[in-house]
Enzyme design. Structure first.
Site, PDB file in Angstrom:
ATOM      1  N   HIS A 117     -60.537  84.315 -69.848  1.00  0.00           N
ATOM      2  CA  HIS A 117     -60.691  85.324 -68.807  1.00  0.00           C
ATOM      3  C   HIS A 117     -61.673  86.418 -69.219  1.00  0.00           C
ATOM      4  O   HIS A 117     -62.249  87.102 -68.365  1.00  0.00           O
ATOM      5  CB  HIS A 117     -59.325  85.935 -68.479  1.00  0.00           C
ATOM      6  CG  HIS A 117     -59.201  86.440 -67.074  1.00  0.00           C
ATOM      7  ND1 HIS A 117     -60.191  87.153 -66.435  1.00  0.00           N
ATOM      8  CD2 HIS A 117     -58.180  86.329 -66.176  1.00  0.00           C
ATOM      9  CE1 HIS A 117     -59.800  87.459 -65.211  1.00  0.00           C
ATOM     10  NE2 HIS A 117     -58.598  86.963 -65.037  1.00  0.00           N
ATOM     11  N   ASP A 152     -67.981  70.061 -55.542  1.00  0.00           N
ATOM     12  CA  ASP A 152     -68.327  68.679 -55.219  1.00  0.00           C
ATOM     13  C   ASP A 152     -69.339  68.165 -56.239  1.00  0.00           C
ATOM     14  O   ASP A 152     -70.505  68.549 -56.213  1.00  0.00           O
ATOM     15  CB  ASP A 152     -68.892  68.624 -53.795  1.00  0.00           C
ATOM     16  CG  ASP A 152     -69.336  67.231 -53.386  1.00  0.00           C
ATOM     17  OD1 ASP A 152     -69.163  66.287 -54.184  1.00  0.00           O
ATOM     18  OD2 ASP A 152     -69.879  67.090 -52.270  1.00  0.00           O
TER      19      ASP A 152
END
Length: 443
Positions: A171, A391
């Site tokens: 993070h 994708d």
């Protein structure tokens, strides 16, 4: 009353996989070797975020072809995001930075094969840590965050031809928006197209502009120690924690907004503010907090649109969020009108203006006392993050999710085809979850 929709509870059967030894992926061409600066905002959370993307290839690619494409694209995209191949180091002043020299191994990439069909994963909206833990690579035996890679990648092929891409990323390198920017860039690279949003790696725009001020002069660093007068930790220790999900479509959110504005104290409220306030209130009731119990709500505010004088550039890669919080007694939260809690959330958001952000950056203290999590709810919202854009060449993921929900966290994810609703994912002790469900059905 609105009907409650709820996912199945957590299962307990792990996915068995056979893993290869990790291969360390480095940028395929030479990159900068200078130490990489991390801002005050990057120091807020130093922990690994673990996520999984589920794909049904449907014959568009074989599992091996898909795996190889992801692996090859990683070396290419790391040229643009080279700090992710580095390692954390700590300076003499205690601040973190990223070492990017030639001695760094790179990003561990693991290939794996599961012994089951991908349908066994079911609905991962509610994360089942036991089931999903083998789908994201953890470096064995390493606990010191300075020895961990900044990210890992794993591709697991299933019997049916399906595929799961699992990623762990620190993070301190990214918030949710930057993490998805990286994944989408990776996916675009795999598809052979030019990056639609090249990363801006320079984080010096968030470097303090003047010497640090006394932290006592900055309310941004004020941390209240909360006593557990309600024995909440004992409840978590004595009972099993279960996670469930609850759907709030546009009608249910409209009902919460109507409730928030019915006494005339508010003229407007967003879906986030009413759901955050409702969750904070209902969770406090479900945990049976005593009237005098101090309770805190913590969440992040995106600062990208709040810096007017020196705005973050489009494509900024890093943490562009700042933590804000609300604090009151359980009695105030529960007994006062719902508008009271909503207004507190609104005020916490409005407080994060340009002066507040500058004050936090300039007064940041790496040695400041860690926050108290007693009687605290932490909301993580993914409602504005475009996960479906990942994708790699065979369509968007059929599912995306986290591998775990800490007990303090409530997760908001988009719901519905148009993403106008919100799914709330939450973990509570069994008795508290029963009470929480009753409170939801009474909306």
């Amino acid at each position: 009353m609105f009907p409650m929709e709820e996912s199945q509870e957590n299962g307990c059967t792990p996915i068995s996989v056979r893993m290869t030894e990790p291969v360390f992926i480095q940028p395929e061409t030479e990159t900068c070797k200078e130490p990489y600066f991390l801002s005050s905002l990057d120091h807020a959370v130093i922990d690994m975020m673990k996520t999984v993307y589920i794909y049904k290839l449907d014959g568009k690619k074989s599992g091996v072809e898909a795996r190889d494409l992801i692996k090859q694209a990683l070396a290419k995209v790391l040229v643009h995001y080279y700090p992710l191949a580095g390692r954390l180091r700590r300076s003499s002043s205690g601040n973190l930075f990223v070492e990017c020299n030639n001695s760094i191994k790179g990003v561990p990439f693991v290939e794996a094969v599961a012994d089951s069909e991908i349908e066994k994963l079911g609905d991962i909206t509610v994360p089942d840590t036991v089931m999903l833990e083998n789908l994201v690579y953890d470096v064995p035996g390493v606990e010191n965050i300075l020895e961990m890679p900044l990210m890992t990648a794993q591709v697991t092929r299933f019997k049916c031809g399906g595929l799961v891409f699992g990623m762990a990323i620190n993070h301190c390198m990214v918030d949710g928006i930057s993490a998805m920017q990286f994944v989408n860039s990776w996916a675009e690279t795999a598809r052979g197209i030019t990056l639609t949003m090249p990363p801006v790696l320079d984080r010096s725009i968030l470097m303090p502009k003047k010497p640090s001020v006394d932290k006592n002069d900055s309310e941004t660093l004020t941390e209240v120690e909360i006593s557990d007068v309600s024995k909440i930790e004992t409840l978590y220790q004595e009972q099993k924690m279960i996670c469930k999900s609850f759907k709030f479509d546009q009608n249910r959110l409209a009902g919460l907004k109507k409730k928030a504005m019915e006494n005339g104290e508010l003229t407007y409220c967003s879906s986030f503010t009413v759901l955050a306030a409702f969750l904070w209130r209902a969770r406090s009731q479900a945990l049976k907090m005593k009237p005098q119990q101090q309770t805190k709500l913590v969440f992040t505010v995106d600062i990208r649109s709040k810096l007017k004088t020196n705005p973050l550039p489009k494509g900024f890669f890093g943490n562009g969020v700042l933590v804000t919080q609300c604090l009151c007694t359980a009695e105030e939260l529960v007994q006062k009108p719902f508008s009271f809690a909503v207004k507190m959330v609104q005020n916490a958001i409005q407080m994060v203006n340009e002066d507040y952000i500058k004050g936090f950056i300039e007064s940041f203290d790496v040695n400041a006392r860690p926050p108290s999590w007693t009687a605290t709810l932490v909301i993580t919202s993914w409602t504005r993050i475009a996960f479906n854009a990942a994708d790699f060449g065979w369509g968007e993921p059929t599912q995306f999710g986290s591998t775990r929900i800490p007990k303090e966290v409530g997760l908001f994810i988009p719901e519905g085809k148009d993403k106008n609703g919100i799914v709330l994912v939450l973990g509570l002790p069994v008795s508290a979850m029963n009470t929480f469900q009753e409170l939801i059905t009474s909306i």
